[in-house]
Scaffold this active site. Structure first.
Site, PDB file in Angstrom:
ATOM      1  N   ARG A 132       0.830  -1.211   0.000  1.00 59.91           N
ATOM      2  CA  ARG A 132       0.000   0.000   0.000  1.00 59.91           C
ATOM      3  C   ARG A 132       0.863   1.259   0.000  1.00 59.91           C
ATOM      4  O   ARG A 132       0.604   2.207  -0.743  1.00 59.91           O
ATOM      5  CB  ARG A 132      -0.918  -0.002   1.224  1.00 59.91           C
ATOM      6  CG  ARG A 132      -2.063  -0.992   1.148  1.00 59.91           C
ATOM      7  CD  ARG A 132      -2.729  -1.149   2.496  1.00 59.91           C
ATOM      8  NE  ARG A 132      -3.326   0.077   2.961  1.00 59.91           N
ATOM      9  CZ  ARG A 132      -4.637   0.320   2.990  1.00 59.91           C
ATOM     10  NH1 ARG A 132      -5.478  -0.599   2.549  1.00 59.91           N
ATOM     11  NH2 ARG A 132      -5.110   1.455   3.448  1.00 59.91           N
ATOM     12  N   PHE A 183      -0.748  -0.624  -3.931  1.00 60.97           N
ATOM     13  CA  PHE A 183      -1.564  -1.821  -4.103  1.00 60.97           C
ATOM     14  C   PHE A 183      -2.800  -1.729  -3.199  1.00 60.97           C
ATOM     15  O   PHE A 183      -2.690  -1.382  -2.026  1.00 60.97           O
ATOM     16  CB  PHE A 183      -0.766  -3.078  -3.736  1.00 60.97           C
ATOM     17  CG  PHE A 183       0.206  -3.519  -4.786  1.00 60.97           C
ATOM     18  CD1 PHE A 183      -0.236  -4.051  -5.980  1.00 60.97           C
ATOM     19  CD2 PHE A 183       1.572  -3.420  -4.559  1.00 60.97           C
ATOM     20  CE1 PHE A 183       0.675  -4.474  -6.949  1.00 60.97           C
ATOM     21  CE2 PHE A 183       2.486  -3.840  -5.516  1.00 60.97           C
ATOM     22  CZ  PHE A 183       2.033  -4.364  -6.715  1.00 60.97           C
ATOM     23  N   PRO A 184      -3.988  -2.069  -3.721  1.00 62.92           N
ATOM     24  CA  PRO A 184      -5.229  -1.959  -2.944  1.00 62.92           C
ATOM     25  C   PRO A 184      -5.422  -3.156  -2.009  1.00 62.92           C
ATOM     26  O   PRO A 184      -6.309  -3.999  -2.203  1.00 62.92           O
ATOM     27  CB  PRO A 184      -6.298  -1.915  -4.036  1.00 62.92           C
ATOM     28  CG  PRO A 184      -5.727  -2.743  -5.144  1.00 62.92           C
ATOM     29  CD  PRO A 184      -4.243  -2.494  -5.117  1.00 62.92           C
ATOM     30  N   LYS A 185      -4.613  -3.217  -0.957  1.00 67.29           N
ATOM     31  CA  LYS A 185      -4.534  -4.415  -0.123  1.00 67.29           C
ATOM     32  C   LYS A 185      -5.281  -4.261   1.199  1.00 67.29           C
ATOM     33  O   LYS A 185      -5.242  -3.218   1.828  1.00 67.29           O
ATOM     34  CB  LYS A 185      -3.062  -4.759   0.161  1.00 67.29           C
ATOM     35  CG  LYS A 185      -2.286  -5.117  -1.099  1.00 67.29           C
ATOM     36  CD  LYS A 185      -0.886  -5.608  -0.783  1.00 67.29           C
ATOM     37  CE  LYS A 185      -0.182  -6.093  -2.038  1.00 67.29           C
ATOM     38  NZ  LYS A 185       1.114  -6.723  -1.773  1.00 67.29           N
ATOM     39  N   LYS A 186      -5.970  -5.343   1.576  1.00 67.40           N
ATOM     40  CA  LYS A 186      -6.620  -5.472   2.868  1.00 67.40           C
ATOM     41  C   LYS A 186      -6.302  -6.861   3.422  1.00 67.40           C
ATOM     42  O   LYS A 186      -5.838  -7.747   2.694  1.00 67.40           O
ATOM     43  CB  LYS A 186      -8.146  -5.325   2.735  1.00 67.40           C
ATOM     44  CG  LYS A 186      -8.594  -3.954   2.260  1.00 67.40           C
ATOM     45  CD  LYS A 186     -10.107  -3.900   2.067  1.00 67.40           C
ATOM     46  CE  LYS A 186     -10.876  -3.959   3.365  1.00 67.40           C
ATOM     47  NZ  LYS A 186     -12.334  -3.745   3.139  1.00 67.40           N
TER      48      LYS A 186
END
Length: 247
Positions: free
Chosen positions: A108, A113-116
């Site tokens: 992120r 990066f669209p990370k969860k």
């Protein structure tokens, strides 16, 4: 702690950094990729301008990374959109779910990066390559593919892996307004492909308020791709700055 030490830090917290400096090398990175078509209006709604759709194509992926410099051993799952940036074919990352804090934070903060946090798993069950993703104890995705039935041309696979990748990096300022709003591009480097197979695949997505993978519904599945490679993830570069537009 001196100013020089602060400016030469790798990541927060400075007393115990979340990740070291890159670039980052991945060994035996295993993929399950499922290529499918989705609803064009839903796709357009999730694709930021100035990117344009390249068809109605989505790729859903599971990645098992057992040996990653700086990031260690973890797994990842998510989806992206086939797009065009100034006419150049690219992959745009929409959502990603990981089971480890270090690559989530690093991904992120560096590349956007669209990370969860989630619990992805990729494994072979008898004759089926199987990917699952759990979010808040609920299974939100299940992908399956026939196991190693149709070998692919390595040159074609590597060409696809060298495609431009793009993320939307958005980080708020201390007052909640945008501090960073950028499209970030990067290319994978030093790719050593171990194997690659294609074949029939299926994908099931479950609607979830906080894990919205099903917002890109499956309309038609093209194929699956199972591959393994060593590769390097280098730093990226800013392709488009939304804040500069407003000046």
């Amino acid at each position: 702690m001196t100013r020089e030490e602060i400016l030469n830090a790798t990541s927060m917290p400075l007393a115990s950094p979340s990740y070291p400096k890159g670039p980052y090398r991945f060994y035996d990175r295993e993929y399950l990729l499922i290529h499918y078509e989705t609803d064009p209006d839903m796709l357009r709604a999730l694709l930021p301008e100035p990117l344009e759709p390249d068809g109605n194509d989505v790729f859903f992926e599971w990645m098992k990374m057992p040996d990653s410099s700086g990031f260690g051993d973890y797994e990842e799952s998510g989806c992206g959109i086939s797009a065009l940036y100034n006419g150049i074919p690219c992959n745009y990352s929409v959502m990603m779910y990981l089971d480890d804090e270090s690559p989530t934070t690093g991904g992120r903060e560096i590349w956007g990066f669209p990370k969860k946090f989630g619990l992805p798993r990729l494994k072979t069950i008898h004759e089926t390559l199987t990917g699952s993703l759990y979010y808040d104890e609920e299974r939100v995705a299940l992908g399956t593919m026939v196991y190693k039935q149709k070998p692919m041309d390595p040159a074609d696979v590597i060409t696809g892996m060298k495609k431009l990748n793009i993320n939307l990096k958005w980080i708020p300022d201390v007052d909640g307004s945008p501090k960073i709003a950028q499209l970030v591009g990067y290319y994978l480097e030093d790719i050593d492909l171990k194997f690659a197979y294609t074949g029939d695949a299926r994908l099931h997505l479950v609607p979830h308020a906080n894990c919205r993978l099903a917002d890109l519904p499956v309309r038609k599945i093209h194929n699956g791709l199972h591959m393994c490679a060593d590769l390097t993830l280098p730093y990226g570069r800013v392709l488009h700055d939304y804040l500069e537009e407003s000046k």
